[in-house]
Design a protein around this motif. Structure first.
Motif, mmCIF file in Angstrom:
data_model
loop_
_atom_site.group_PDB
_atom_site.id
_atom_site.type_symbol
_atom_site.label_atom_id
_atom_site.label_comp_id
_atom_site.label_asym_id
_atom_site.label_seq_id
_atom_site.Cartn_x
_atom_site.Cartn_y
_atom_site.Cartn_z
ATOM 1 N N ARG A 1 6.427 3.546 -10.551
ATOM 2 C CA ARG A 1 5.141 3.587 -9.846
ATOM 3 C C ARG A 1 3.985 4.064 -10.719
ATOM 4 O O ARG A 1 2.897 3.487 -10.690
ATOM 5 N N TYR A 2 4.218 5.130 -11.490
ATOM 6 C CA TYR A 2 3.129 5.728 -12.254
ATOM 7 C C TYR A 2 3.235 5.379 -13.737
ATOM 8 O O TYR A 2 4.333 5.284 -14.291
ATOM 9 N N GLN B 1 1.393 1.303 -7.309
ATOM 10 C CA GLN B 1 1.626 0.965 -5.902
ATOM 11 C C GLN B 1 0.323 0.793 -5.149
ATOM 12 O O GLN B 1 0.169 -0.124 -4.339
ATOM 13 N N THR B 2 -0.641 1.672 -5.406
ATOM 14 C CA THR B 2 -1.923 1.612 -4.692
ATOM 15 C C THR B 2 -3.027 0.965 -5.521
ATOM 16 O O THR B 2 -4.082 0.625 -4.995
ATOM 17 N N GLY B 3 -2.800 0.846 -6.839
ATOM 18 C CA GLY B 3 -3.840 0.319 -7.712
ATOM 19 C C GLY B 3 -4.856 1.366 -8.112
ATOM 20 O O GLY B 3 -5.847 1.067 -8.791
#
Length: 276
Positions: free
Chosen positions: A62-63, A76-78
């Motif tokens: 994710r990061y 994941q969130t942009g």
């Protein structure tokens, strides 16, 4: 101590000799680590756009901490969690010392690679590093006519820079420009090459920013690296692992020295501390 996050360098650490792919063993181990709920975070000097294909396809990662700590993103969130850059003026000043001289380089800006049009159109004339070939073959670079103008017009700045195949005189002139800017610092590089980052950027600073957001302490982390820019990261994390191919200055401050990168040393360490 339960490890909650693994920070891993790429080149000279987790990647194979081709500097493009993880081995099957390493990729399997990383997925097993993620199944246990441990965050796997690439922490690399590479620009975000030039990450290995396996990372791009792995939704469990994710990061990202890229450009030596200059850029932290949540895939994941942009969301862009943190971003450090040279000022547009300093970026333009530094680029004036080498632009138009047909020098191949990896210039990171806003997670992408900028390249002069004249260079990008004739890559066959340059010693393009092997791990850049797949990236350039897909034409992922952003081509610009004049680097210095780009930074001033777009009001943005360099996250990092790598220049290749420099003559001694070119290296001297560019090094002077970096020093005169007062905002950039040179790091380790092969003879004839030159690498630099903004002065306030380190991998460890990037890690601390991300950990504060996630509510995880340094003691609850493990890191693996091989280069001098990995040194502070390896010393600070709860478990700091140096590769067998790392310089002695890094190895002597590590909690554990694993095998060479070509012996899947990163996988050995992951299995010993996270999967045993």
């Amino acid at each position: 101590m339960r490890v909650k996050a693994l920070f891993m360098d790429l080149d000279g650490t987790t990647l194979q000799k081709d500097q493009i792919y993880f081995s099957m063993r390493t990729m399997y181990d990383l997925r097993e680590v993620m199944k246990k709920g441990i965050l796997v975070v690439p922490c690399t000097g590479r620009v975000e756009a030039m990450l290995p294909p396996q990372i791009e396809k792995e939704n469990g990662i994710r990061y990202l901490i890229t450009s030596g700590g200059a850029r932290i993103t949540d895939r994941q969130t942009g969301e862009l969690i943190a971003h450090s850059r040279l000022s547009p003026e300093d970026s333009a000043f530094i680029c004036r010392s080498f632009q138009g001289q047909k020098i191949y380089g990896e210039l990171a800006c806003d997670g992408k690679v900028l390249m002069e049009e004249d260079v990008a159109e004739h890559l066959e004339n340059y010693l393009v590093p092997s791990h850049h070939v797949w990236f350039m073959d897909e034409k992922r670079e952003v081509r610009v006519k004049k680097l210095s103008d780009y930074f001033l017009e777009h009001k943005t700045g360099l996250e990092k820079g790598n220049l290749y195949g420099l003559s001694p005189q070119q290296k001297k002139v560019i090094s002077k420009a970096l020093g005169d800017s007062g905002s950039a610092v040179m790091t380790e590089a092969e003879e004839g090459d030159l690498a630099f980052f903004p002065k306030n950027v380190t991998k460890l600073k990037g890690i601390k920013i991300l950990l504060k957001r996630l509510g995880i302490t340094l003691e609850e982390t493990m890191s693996i690296g091989d280069g001098l820019i990995d040194g502070f990261m390896i010393q600070a994390c709860g478990i700091g692992v140096a590769m067998g191919n790392a310089p002695w200055q890094i190895q002597e401050h590590a909690d554990y020295v694993t095998g060479d990168c070509y012996e899947e040393g990163a996988a050995q360490a992951i299995e010993r501390f996270l999967l045993s």
